[in-house]
Design a protein around this motif. Structure first.
Motif, PDB file in Angstrom:
ATOM      1  N   THR A   1       0.835  -1.203   0.000  1.00 11.57           N
ATOM      2  CA  THR A   1       0.000   0.000   0.000  1.00 11.57           C
ATOM      3  C   THR A   1       0.865   1.245   0.000  1.00 11.57           C
ATOM      4  O   THR A   1       2.053   1.206   0.314  1.00 11.57           O
TER       5      THR A   1
ATOM      6  N   TRP B   1       1.098   3.382  -2.763  1.00 13.23           N
ATOM      7  CA  TRP B   1       1.652   3.662  -4.088  1.00 13.23           C
ATOM      8  C   TRP B   1       0.694   4.487  -4.937  1.00 13.23           C
ATOM      9  O   TRP B   1      -0.523   4.364  -4.817  1.00 13.23           O
ATOM     10  N   SER B   2       1.265   5.297  -5.804  1.00 15.01           N
ATOM     11  CA  SER B   2       0.484   6.071  -6.759  1.00 15.01           C
ATOM     12  C   SER B   2       1.283   6.205  -8.045  1.00 15.01           C
ATOM     13  O   SER B   2       2.454   6.606  -8.007  1.00 15.01           O
TER      14      SER B   2
ATOM     15  N   THR C   1      -3.016   5.413 -14.751  1.00 13.81           N
ATOM     16  CA  THR C   1      -2.958   5.623 -13.300  1.00 13.81           C
ATOM     17  C   THR C   1      -3.116   4.277 -12.609  1.00 13.81           C
ATOM     18  O   THR C   1      -3.724   3.353 -13.155  1.00 13.81           O
ATOM     19  N   SER C   2      -2.572   4.182 -11.394  1.00 15.91           N
ATOM     20  CA  SER C   2      -2.730   2.955 -10.611  1.00 15.91           C
ATOM     21  C   SER C   2      -2.330   3.223  -9.172  1.00 15.91           C
ATOM     22  O   SER C   2      -1.507   4.107  -8.893  1.00 15.91           O
ATOM     23  N   THR C   3      -2.932   2.475  -8.236  1.00 16.86           N
ATOM     24  CA  THR C   3      -2.520   2.509  -6.826  1.00 16.86           C
ATOM     25  C   THR C   3      -1.898   1.182  -6.411  1.00 16.86           C
ATOM     26  O   THR C   3      -1.659   0.946  -5.233  1.00 16.86           O
TER      27      THR C   3
END
Length: 746
Positions: free
Chosen positions: A607, A609-610, A618-620
């Protein structure tokens, strides 16, 4: 029959935790379980039991992990950093896994938010719906229960038998708030949680743990060591109990602390709520030393939890014939302890003032929540009714002033009638009914029976019905000037917690209220004389204690210190893999359209992340991918990682996507061919392809589809619904020549 149904509902909503502390398996206390809210943004406490000297591995789905080793008795303890709560209805459901030598426990549906322990007597345990014969349910309980559908509020009821000795476990479990689960649950705790959760400026998960027993005394909730350490309490309370030990918690000492409270320590909390005093309100039950009893409990609970001066918000007993004004004074005196807040409930009694269990728990919960909103969540809300500050004799009348932070927008009469429940006395200290009128933010009190007044009393009877309030409808606190404790100051410091910051950042922080004067001291000779200060954080070594000194408008000096933790920024290293090749850390990477790209940075946490990149990428996720790239995917990619201390690092790199080499022979009409891949319709549209053979191959040259005869229409559609993502080549041939074009499905 209704009584039986309610009791069954309460019992069936619980999970029975019978912990074998000598088990060869990892076990947990009941308060640590699935569906719980876990306290945000700190090193939360976890504990349990297992084989002696064995290691327990603990991992959380928010990316933190740790280990603990059981001692010779099989008990282990650990701390795990929790993230900051995020406001909103759509909350991430986390999991927590405990791995021992012989078993694994995984807890699910966990939320990150704020947790409050709610304790006391039957008025704290008072359920939403009618239950036992003396509890009639809250006002409008049918509609209130039907509307109580808040899955991000989590409820926990503690049940245990009184015990002479400290126990390790009790019966408890967590459950989501819904009409079924809330029906038998504490109304005060529910309304408090609802008021915070539904506030748009807070709106984070709220967990409420209720440990309340009807008829219980203050001393029954206290630790033996705390009673024994106070000479008065030892002689007056503990020694008589030891001479005649019993489990009658209306008079017994320690028996509910041992079984209800001790097993919850040290589950991390945001604060305490307390509604108790009825059992101690008479002289034979220590009413004259209640301030000493309850203040000792407050200080001891704070010490046991080890989280500093946790807020302690409590209810002053409402209007009822059995509750004296002298006992309410004992409760009011608790406000001399820092970070406490009292809810005045005189106006919340039932109309006939004969019910020791008033039904208006909604406004009571709201008033407790107002203390939290103002003191813990930084909101500019009125949290207390007018509280006496000072008096001044002006001829044959007395001017009464109130502490500024409790006046709200102004003073008012609740019913629009002249102020009532005021009395005035002369030198003989005989109190007469008085006339009282508002004069701005003061009240002028007089009586034709008193020419030379010396003291004033307000709402000083068992069942007063005062109408003095502030404009936020909060009733004034009862007082008698000759008995008032001048150490009670409401406009004091808001307590602060451990503050996290990051190297290279500016930290600005301060306290409320605005009124008053401030001075600061800190490391490396730091000083300031403003309410807010700003600090440039240059190194981790700056972590240290800062202290604020506040002088209130009434001249009272308070001090508050906190620890500023300067955290190092994380260092991230992004790796890129193209077409299944080696992982590369180059700042500039090259791919060919149609190839897959994968990303996988360090550190290896899941967890925080961006990602951002060209073509709307885009992604997390920590390790996102692009299965098939096109030239539009070429450009600058940026990855940012934010750790649990909210410190972040970013890294940018370039990916160049080159076109696939392709020689096109165009003649005899084929140069007009146009191709339109449309994956959403599962078709490839081809225009101007009259009299052409068609074949489609993948990037390896494997032919996937072909037509064996010439097309007989200029426009046609080819079914590509089952084609996987990738780069494809379409070749059209006629009698003279051929043309090859490419298209990408992503």
């Amino acid at each position: 029959m209704q009584k039986i149904i309610v009791l069954l509902n309460l019992v069936l909503s619980l999970t029975f935790y019978a912990i074998n502390v000598n088990s060869q398996n990892v076990t947990l206390p009941g308060v640590i379980g699935s569906n719980m809210v876990i306290q945000q943004n700190l090193l939360t406490n976890l504990w349990g039991w297992g084989p002696a000297n064995q290691v327990v591995s603990i991992s959380a789905s928010w990316g933190q992990s740790t280990t603990a080793t059981a001692d010779s008795n099989g008990k282990w303890k650990a701390k795990l950093q929790t993230p900051k709560a995020v406001p909103g209805e759509n909350q991430t459901k986390y999991s927590l896994t405990f791995v021992g030598k012989n078993n694994t426990i995984t807890l699910t549906n966990i939320l990150i938010g704020d947790v409050y322990l709610c304790s006391g007597q039957s008025n704290m345990g008072f359920g939403m719906q009618p239950g036992l014969p003396w509890t009639q349910g809250v006002l409008n309980y049918e509609s209130e229960i039907a509307a109580a559908n808040y899955p991000n509020i989590r409820l926990n009821s503690v049940w245990a038998d009184p015990s002479y000795t400290v126990t390790e476990t009790n019966w408890t479990s967590w459950i989501e708030c819904n009409p079924k689960s809330v029906a038998g649950f504490s109304a005060v705790a529910y309304y408090f949680a609802k008021e915070l959760y539904t506030n748009p400026n807070i709106n984070i998960p709220i967990g409420v743990i209720v440990a309340a027993v009807g008829g219980s005394s203050c001393q029954s909730w206290m630790r033996r060591e705390a009673l024994a350490a106070d000479p008065v309490l030892k002689t007056t309370v503990l020694d008589p109990f030891d001479l005649n030990p019993n489990l009658a918690y209306a008079t017994a000492s320690t028996v509910l602390y041992n079984s209800y409270i001790a097993p919850l320590i040290p589950f991390s909390l945001k604060g305490f709520l307390w509604y108790q005093g009825e059992a101690n309100s008479t002289p034979d039950c220590y009413s004259s030393i209640y301030t000493q009893l309850n203040s000792t409990l407050i200080k001891d609970w704070r010490e046991l939890w080890g989280q500093g001066n946790l807020p302690f918000y409590y209810v002053q007993l409402p209007a009822y014939n059995g509750f004296t004004p002298e006992f309410r004074d004992q409760q009011t005196n608790l406000m001399t302890i820092s970070n406490t807040g009292m809810v005045v409930a005189l106006d919340l009694a039932d109309a006939d003032k004969t019910n020791v269990h008033p039904r208006d728990k909604k406004n009571l919960g709201r008033r407790m929540a107002s203390w939290a909103k103002a003191k813990l969540y930084g909101q500019n809300v009125s949290y207390s009714g007018p509280i006496y500050k000072s008096m001044k004799v002006e001829g044959n009348r007395i001017r009464v002033t109130f502490q500024p932070s409790t006046i709200g927008r102004n003073l008012a009469s609740r019913d629009g009638q002249p102020l009532n429940n005021f009395q005035i006395a002369g030198s003989n200290n005989f109190y007469y009914t008085a006339n009282a009128v508002l004069d701005g933010t003061d009240v002028l009190v007089s009586s034709p029976n008193v020419d030379n007044p010396t003291n004033v009393a307000f709402a000083y009877s068992n069942i007063p019905t005062p109408n003095l309030m502030n404009n936020d409808s909060l009733t004034a606190c009862p007082f008698r000037t000759d008995r008032w404790n001048n150490a009670i100051v409401i406009d004091s410091l808001i307590q602060s917690t451990h503050i996290n910051s990051c190297v290279g950042e500016l930290s600005t922080f301060g306290y409320l209220p605005v009124a008053g004067s401030w001075s600061w001291t800190g490391p490396t000779n730091f000083t300031a004389n403003t309410r807010e200060i700003t600090i440039q954080n240059n190194a981790v070594t700056q972590s240290d204690i800062y202290e604020a000194t506040y002088t209130s408008v009434s001249g009272v000096v308070s001090k508050q210190s906190f620890f500023l933790s300067v955290n190092a920024k994380p260092a991230i290293s992004p790796f890129v893999q193209i077409a299944g090749g080696i992982w590369s850390q180059l700042a500039d990477n090259t791919a060919i359209e149609g190839q897959p790209i994968k990303f996988s940075p360090l550190p290896r946490v899941t967890t925080g992340w961006s990602w951002s990149g060209p073509n709307g990428f885009t992604s997390t996720l920590r390790d996102p991918s692009i299965p098939v790239v096109s030239q539009s995917n070429g450009g600058i990619y940026t990855v940012t990682y934010t750790n649990s201390a909210r410190c972040s690092d970013s890294f940018s790199f370039n990916i160049t996507v080159n076109a696939t080499a392709l020689t096109e022979l165009q003649s005899d009409g084929l140069n007009e061919v146009q191709i339109y891949p449309n994956p959403s319709f599962g078709s490839l549209f081809i225009k101007n392809a009259f009299n052409a053979h068609i074949s489609i191959s993948d990037i390896t040259g494997h032919v996937i589809l072909t037509t064996n005869s010439e097309t007989h229409a200029s426009d046609l559609a080819v079914n590509i619904k089952k084609f996987p993502a990738g780069l494809y080549f379409i070749t059209l041939r006629n009698q003279n020549n051929s043309i090859t074009k490419k298209f990408i499905l992503q």
